[in-house]
Design a protein around this motif. Structure first.
Motif, short mmCIF file in Angstrom:
data_model
loop_
_atom_site.label_atom_id
_atom_site.label_comp_id
_atom_site.label_asym_id
_atom_site.label_seq_id
_atom_site.Cartn_x
_atom_site.Cartn_y
_atom_site.Cartn_z
N GLU B 166 39.14 40.69 36.67
CA GLU B 166 39.17 39.72 35.65
C GLU B 166 37.68 39.26 35.49
O GLU B 166 37.13 38.95 34.46
N ARG B 167 37.08 38.92 36.53
CA ARG B 167 35.85 38.14 36.49
C ARG B 167 34.82 39.16 35.84
O ARG B 167 33.88 38.63 35.03
N LEU B 168 34.84 40.58 36.11
CA LEU B 168 33.76 41.19 35.55
C LEU B 168 34.09 42.10 34.30
O LEU B 168 33.66 42.63 33.58
N GLY B 169 35.36 41.58 33.74
CA GLY B 169 35.75 41.79 32.55
C GLY B 169 36.07 43.55 32.40
O GLY B 169 35.83 43.98 31.34
N ALA B 170 36.60 44.08 33.62
CA ALA B 170 36.71 45.48 33.53
C ALA B 170 38.35 45.82 33.92
O ALA B 170 38.92 44.79 34.39
N THR B 174 39.63 50.88 37.14
CA THR B 174 38.13 50.81 36.95
C THR B 174 37.35 50.26 38.29
O THR B 174 36.71 50.72 39.00
N ILE B 175 38.03 49.04 38.50
CA ILE B 175 37.44 48.10 39.79
C ILE B 175 37.98 48.98 40.94
O ILE B 175 37.29 48.89 41.88
N LYS B 176 39.32 49.15 40.81
CA LYS B 176 39.90 49.97 41.97
C LYS B 176 39.00 51.20 42.46
O LYS B 176 38.72 51.46 43.76
N SER B 177 38.73 51.98 41.58
CA SER B 177 37.84 52.94 41.70
C SER B 177 36.47 52.85 42.14
O SER B 177 35.76 53.51 43.04
#
Lengths: 239, 195
Positions: B166-170, B174-177
């Motif tokens: 949420e914070r990085l807007g991704a 995506t964030i998990k990988s």
């Protein structure tokens, strides 16, 4: 979701788990995987070494040393394993009720001492007992007792208030015509707490209400259970 | 991408590991040296997550008593004493952040404040400063900027990867990988291998 999918998802979450960047339900999903998969445990150990490499030591406030050592001097250690005997206390009436739990609400072997149950973000519909389980998981004073299961596996009791949440990981199949039965032993007299529910993800769990402070034991019994134990316990946890 | 290996910590037993194993015998007088070796690890870890010296001191106290209490569970085959204490301290510190978030949520106030107190950019800068000279810093630099950002965001402040996303807007996958690939690359770079 099939078990394979669950395991794959949990594997995927291992790095985030090592960073404590998963929510409580995911945490439990990963812990179920860890309870059954030694390779996952090893992968986690490596990720944890990576996370530990980030830590920069800082000298704590000087007063802390005396406070900690004073608390240590009056705190007994948790024995990880050991013989269990029934505590000598008069039997009392108690509700010994076992409830199968929704997998999502259950606790796996590697339960930390505190789990903050989140109040938002995840809404999971659970059985009536789930509220109690959630309270237990959130209880900072909850205690954990673990013991090996004869024949394989490990049993864990999360003790919070009057209640005990029992998890048995890697327990052998009871076999045709048999069931695993739970007992609460107060003052040497066992009282049935029902049958252990079927395992999900290799872990069988049961909530024993009113079992705290007693010995919780499991025996192999003829299908449907017995009035009194007919075999020696495969595990007995002094809660 | 150049693969660096700058540090090889063999998973062997250190004197601290041995002292921790020895204190499982129940003699509280043996705990002093264990405290001296590991309390700075617990405090540094807690401070990294909580950013508040008082909270970090409280968590350190809880963790060090837990270390004593559960010393028999420490398994030097699975982790060094240092890694074990970092794991315990992070868990408690993150739980404290979340309990606090949850309390604030109930109280219907301070909803937009970060519990950790400091703005994230300040934290990230501080991280880089604190890690200066450490092998992990060089390894961090071998990550892609997006991997590094995701790992650093997840490391500090007790955020879930959902919150990081949420914070990085991704997106979540995506964030998990990024976290998975980032930690994997750090593992290789740091030469961490068990079993």
């Amino acid at each position: 979701m099939a078990d394979d999918d669950t395991a794959r998802v949990a594997w995927d979450l291992l790095p985030a788990y090592a960073l404590d960047a998963v929510d409580d339900l995911e945490r439990r999903a990963v812990e179920r995987l860890l309870g059954s998969d030694p390779q996952a445990r090893r992968a986690l150990d490596e990720y944890r070494d990576v996370v530990a490499a980030f830590t920069v030591d800082e000298a704590p406030p000087a007063h802390l040393r005396g406070e900690v050592l004073a608390r240590v001097a009056r705190t007994s250690q948790t024995a990880p394993r050991g013989p269990v005997t029934a505590p000598a206390r008069p039997p009392r009436r108690r509700r010994a009720l076992v409830a199968a739990l929704a997998a999502a609400a259950a606790v796996a072997v590697a339960v930390p001492t505190t789990i903050a149950v989140r109040e938002h973000g995840e809404t999971v519909r659970l059985e009536a007992q789930a509220d109690r389980v959630a309270q237990m998981l959130a209880d900072p004073d909850a205690r954990l007792v673990t013991g090996p299961i004869a024949g394989g596996g490990e049993a864990t009791a999360l003790v919070s208030g009057d209640d005990v949440l029992v998890s048995a990981a890697g327990m052998p199949d009871p076999g045709e015509g048999h069931d695993w039965q739970l007992w609460v032993v107060a003052g040497g007299s066992p009282e049935s707490a029902g049958l252990m529910p079927a395992a999900t993800g290799g872990v069988s769990r049961a909530l024993v209400e009113g079992g705290a402070g007693e010995v919780v034991a499991v025996t192999l019994e003829p299908e449907g259970g017995s009035e009194q134990p007919t075999t020696d316990p495969v595990v007995a946890l002094e809660t | 991408m150049l693969r660096q290996t700058v540090l090889v910590p063999p998973p062997t037993t250190t004197p601290v590991d041995a002292a921790l194993v020895a204190c499982a015998d129940g003699d509280p007088t043996t705990f002093g040296p264990v405290y001296d070796a590991l309390a700075p690890v617990a405090y540094g870890t807690s401070l990294g997550v909580l950013r508040d010296p008082d909270h970090a001191a409280e968590v350190t106290q809880e963790v060090m008593v837990e270390v004593w209490q559960t010393a028999a569970r420490f398994d030097p085959a699975r982790a060094s004493a240092r890694t074990w204490v970092v794991t315990l301290a992070r868990r408690r510190a993150v739980d404290r952040v979340r309990a606090e978030q949850s309390r604030r949520h109930r109280d219907q106030r301070d909803l937009d404040t970060t519990v950790a107190g400091a703005p994230r950019d300040v934290v990230a800068d501080d991280v880089e400063r604190r890690l200066e000279g450490a092998a992990v810093r060089r390894c961090l630099e071998s990550l892609t900027p997006t991997q590094r950002e995701a790992v650093v965001e997840a490391y500090y402040g007790g955020r879930t990867y959902r919150e990081v996303a949420e914070r990085l807007g991704a997106g979540l996958p995506t964030i998990k990988s990024r976290i998975r690939d980032g930690l994997g690359r750090l593992r290789d770079c740091l030469g961490v291998a068990r079993g």
